[in-house]
Design a protein around this motif. Structure first.
Motif, PDB file in Angstrom:
ATOM      1  N   SER A  26       0.697  -1.192  -0.062  1.00 60.07           N
ATOM      2  CA  SER A  26      -0.123   0.018  -0.014  1.00 60.07           C
ATOM      3  C   SER A  26       0.917   1.118  -0.125  1.00 60.07           C
ATOM      4  O   SER A  26       0.402   2.481  -0.484  1.00 60.07           O
ATOM      5  N   GLN A  27       2.057   1.271   0.381  1.00 54.34           N
ATOM      6  CA  GLN A  27       3.184   2.296   0.530  1.00 54.34           C
ATOM      7  C   GLN A  27       3.790   2.584  -0.708  1.00 54.34           C
ATOM      8  O   GLN A  27       4.492   3.412  -0.927  1.00 54.34           O
ATOM      9  N   MET A  28       3.885   1.497  -1.643  1.00 52.40           N
ATOM     10  CA  MET A  28       4.621   1.624  -2.729  1.00 52.40           C
ATOM     11  C   MET A  28       3.980   2.575  -3.759  1.00 52.40           C
ATOM     12  O   MET A  28       2.609   2.708  -3.925  1.00 52.40           O
ATOM     13  N   LYS A  29       4.691   3.211  -4.608  1.00 50.80           N
ATOM     14  CA  LYS A  29       4.405   4.274  -5.667  1.00 50.80           C
ATOM     15  C   LYS A  29       3.625   3.722  -6.698  1.00 50.80           C
ATOM     16  O   LYS A  29       2.546   4.086  -7.058  1.00 50.80           O
ATOM     17  N   LYS A  30       4.281   2.487  -7.256  1.00 51.77           N
ATOM     18  CA  LYS A  30       3.702   1.779  -8.316  1.00 51.77           C
ATOM     19  C   LYS A  30       2.577   0.903  -8.012  1.00 51.77           C
ATOM     20  O   LYS A  30       2.838   0.253  -6.823  1.00 51.77           O
ATOM     21  N   PRO A  31       1.597   0.472  -8.796  1.00 46.64           N
ATOM     22  CA  PRO A  31       0.795  -0.548  -8.280  1.00 46.64           C
ATOM     23  C   PRO A  31       1.335  -1.880  -8.503  1.00 46.64           C
ATOM     24  O   PRO A  31       2.109  -2.197  -9.384  1.00 46.64           O
ATOM     25  N   VAL A  32       0.860  -2.679  -7.605  1.00 47.10           N
ATOM     26  CA  VAL A  32       1.499  -3.957  -7.577  1.00 47.10           C
ATOM     27  C   VAL A  32       0.122  -4.927  -8.250  1.00 47.10           C
ATOM     28  O   VAL A  32      -0.886  -5.095  -7.674  1.00 47.10           O
ATOM     29  N   VAL A  33       0.421  -5.746  -9.140  1.00 47.69           N
ATOM     30  CA  VAL A  33      -0.432  -6.595  -9.790  1.00 47.69           C
ATOM     31  C   VAL A  33       0.151  -8.015  -9.375  1.00 47.69           C
ATOM     32  O   VAL A  33       1.229  -8.520  -9.824  1.00 47.69           O
ATOM     33  N   ALA A  34      -0.914  -8.636  -8.919  1.00 45.28           N
ATOM     34  CA  ALA A  34      -0.753 -10.108  -8.305  1.00 45.28           C
ATOM     35  C   ALA A  34      -1.074 -11.077  -9.471  1.00 45.28           C
ATOM     36  O   ALA A  34      -2.284 -10.836 -10.121  1.00 45.28           O
ATOM     37  N   GLN A  35      -0.281 -11.967  -9.661  1.00 50.03           N
ATOM     38  CA  GLN A  35      -0.615 -13.100 -10.715  1.00 50.03           C
ATOM     39  C   GLN A  35      -0.747 -14.499  -9.747  1.00 50.03           C
ATOM     40  O   GLN A  35       0.135 -15.062  -9.181  1.00 50.03           O
ATOM     41  N   SER A 134      -0.539   7.708 -17.240  1.00 47.48           N
ATOM     42  CA  SER A 134       0.193   8.444 -16.874  1.00 47.48           C
ATOM     43  C   SER A 134       0.963   8.052 -15.149  1.00 47.48           C
ATOM     44  O   SER A 134       0.058   7.891 -14.594  1.00 47.48           O
ATOM     45  N   PRO A 135       2.175   7.926 -15.285  1.00 48.23           N
ATOM     46  CA  PRO A 135       2.688   7.491 -14.115  1.00 48.23           C
ATOM     47  C   PRO A 135       2.196   8.514 -12.861  1.00 48.23           C
ATOM     48  O   PRO A 135       1.978   7.810 -11.664  1.00 48.23           O
ATOM     49  N   VAL A 136       2.227   9.797 -12.991  1.00 53.03           N
ATOM     50  CA  VAL A 136       2.000  10.574 -11.825  1.00 53.03           C
ATOM     51  C   VAL A 136       0.557  10.592 -11.566  1.00 53.03           C
ATOM     52  O   VAL A 136       0.092  10.624 -10.294  1.00 53.03           O
ATOM     53  N   ALA A 137      -0.325  10.426 -12.359  1.00 50.62           N
ATOM     54  CA  ALA A 137      -1.761  10.167 -12.124  1.00 50.62           C
ATOM     55  C   ALA A 137      -1.983   8.936 -11.477  1.00 50.62           C
ATOM     56  O   ALA A 137      -2.693   8.741 -10.517  1.00 50.62           O
ATOM     57  N   VAL A 138      -1.383   7.835 -12.077  1.00 47.93           N
ATOM     58  CA  VAL A 138      -1.421   6.515 -11.133  1.00 47.93           C
ATOM     59  C   VAL A 138      -0.964   6.748  -9.733  1.00 47.93           C
ATOM     60  O   VAL A 138      -1.552   5.998  -8.816  1.00 47.93           O
ATOM     61  N   GLN A 139       0.101   7.311  -9.411  1.00 50.87           N
ATOM     62  CA  GLN A 139       0.819   7.388  -8.194  1.00 50.87           C
ATOM     63  C   GLN A 139      -0.113   8.210  -7.230  1.00 50.87           C
ATOM     64  O   GLN A 139      -0.444   7.790  -6.140  1.00 50.87           O
ATOM     65  N   ALA A 141      -3.341   8.527  -7.559  1.00 45.89           N
ATOM     66  CA  ALA A 141      -4.564   7.933  -7.641  1.00 45.89           C
ATOM     67  C   ALA A 141      -4.432   6.941  -6.316  1.00 45.89           C
ATOM     68  O   ALA A 141      -5.194   6.721  -5.465  1.00 45.89           O
ATOM     69  N   LYS A 142      -3.284   6.135  -6.356  1.00 48.01           N
ATOM     70  CA  LYS A 142      -3.197   5.099  -5.651  1.00 48.01           C
ATOM     71  C   LYS A 142      -2.643   5.450  -4.095  1.00 48.01           C
ATOM     72  O   LYS A 142      -3.529   5.085  -3.126  1.00 48.01           O
ATOM     73  N   LYS A 143      -1.899   6.515  -4.021  1.00 46.78           N
ATOM     74  CA  LYS A 143      -1.640   7.072  -2.617  1.00 46.78           C
ATOM     75  C   LYS A 143      -2.895   7.634  -2.096  1.00 46.78           C
ATOM     76  O   LYS A 143      -2.987   7.741  -0.853  1.00 46.78           O
ATOM     77  N   GLY A 144      -3.723   8.589  -2.793  1.00 44.52           N
ATOM     78  CA  GLY A 144      -4.924   9.106  -2.469  1.00 44.52           C
ATOM     79  C   GLY A 144      -6.043   8.065  -1.985  1.00 44.52           C
ATOM     80  O   GLY A 144      -6.510   8.145  -1.025  1.00 44.52           O
ATOM     81  N   PHE A 145      -6.016   6.902  -2.728  1.00 41.37           N
ATOM     82  CA  PHE A 145      -7.105   5.707  -2.432  1.00 41.37           C
ATOM     83  C   PHE A 145      -6.507   5.312  -1.084  1.00 41.37           C
ATOM     84  O   PHE A 145      -7.434   5.239  -0.074  1.00 41.37           O
ATOM     85  N   TYR A 146      -5.522   5.007  -0.679  1.00 43.71           N
ATOM     86  CA  TYR A 146      -5.023   4.361   0.625  1.00 43.71           C
ATOM     87  C   TYR A 146      -5.116   5.113   1.678  1.00 43.71           C
ATOM     88  O   TYR A 146      -5.660   5.024   2.937  1.00 43.71           O
ATOM     89  N   ALA A 147      -4.706   6.593   1.547  1.00 43.83           N
ATOM     90  CA  ALA A 147      -4.747   7.614   2.569  1.00 43.83           C
ATOM     91  C   ALA A 147      -6.157   7.471   2.999  1.00 43.83           C
ATOM     92  O   ALA A 147      -6.485   8.176   4.026  1.00 43.83           O
ATOM     93  N   SER A 148      -7.143   7.873   2.049  1.00 40.77           N
ATOM     94  CA  SER A 148      -8.571   8.161   2.310  1.00 40.77           C
ATOM     95  C   SER A 148      -9.391   7.174   2.834  1.00 40.77           C
ATOM     96  O   SER A 148     -10.582   7.178   3.282  1.00 40.77           O
ATOM     97  N   GLU A 149      -9.053   5.797   2.763  1.00 39.80           N
ATOM     98  CA  GLU A 149      -9.680   4.530   2.813  1.00 39.80           C
ATOM     99  C   GLU A 149     -10.387   4.537   4.156  1.00 39.80           C
ATOM    100  O   GLU A 149     -11.456   4.139   4.506  1.00 39.80           O
TER     101      GLU A 149
END
Length: 191
Positions: A26-35, A134-139, A141-149
């Motif tokens: 949840s703290q990583m900048k880039k999304p983690v995709v599990a397979q 967009s790398p910055v938009a993804v980062q 979005a992810k940071k905001g999602f976890y921070a607001s959860e």
């Protein structure tokens, strides 16, 4: 063998070490995709649930199985509960049954299920598609999602609106809008 002859403090250090990735994702900048293929049991299921996105082979199974050997999965159930809700999470925690990929999809534990022989290709294609954003938009979005959860509902909007306002000032936002109107692919800037 990992549980034999240890003090409570040693057990705590051992389990905290195993669960560190569940928080780190949840703290990583880039999304983690599990397979997921095969069986993801106990912390393995927690890892799939903690991943930002997950794709599973149609024959995959997962479960919080430690209860079956007199232990429990109270750490891994945290990301599982955030995916499936309290009642289903408690059922998974207390019964320790393995669930199949289609049920995991229906519960929200995985995003997609594909035939097992297509898993690698489908996961790679999905990750590559995400990487074109967009790398910055993804980062942001992810940071905001976890921070607001865990914030109260109205406060979530405040935090997300602030994140969106910051995003609007970036090169990528300006480039994305311009590319849309000019009907061309955007040229993202790494940040």
């Amino acid at each position: 063998n990992d549980v034999a002859g240890k003090t409570a403090m040693e057990h705590r250090a051992w389990i905290e070490h195993m669960e560190r990735p569940l928080v780190a994702i949840s703290q990583m900048k880039k999304p983690v995709v599990a397979q997921l293929h095969g069986v993801a049991a106990a912390n393995g299921m927690g890892l799939v649930a903690a991943a930002d996105l997950a794709i599973a082979a149609d024959n995959a199974k997962m479960g919080l199985t430690a209860i079956n050997v007199g232990l429990n999965c109270v750490g891994p159930v945290i990301p599982v509960a955030r995916s499936v809700g309290r009642k289903k999470a408690l059922e998974l925690l207390l019964y320790g049954e393995l669930i199949k990929a289609p049920e995991a999809l229906a519960m929200g534990l995985v995003n997609r299920v594909v035939p097992k022989d297509e898993l690698e290709e489908a996961a790679r294609a999905w990750a590559e598609d995400l990487a074109r954003r967009s790398p910055v938009a993804v980062q942001i979005a992810k940071k905001g999602f976890y921070a607001s959860e865990d914030l109260p509902y109205a406060r979530q909007f405040d935090l997300m609106n602030e994140a969106f306002a910051r995003l609007c000032t970036t090169h990528d936002a300006k480039e994305g809008v311009a590319a849309f109107f000019e009907k061309r692919p955007p040229r993202w800037e790494e940040r």
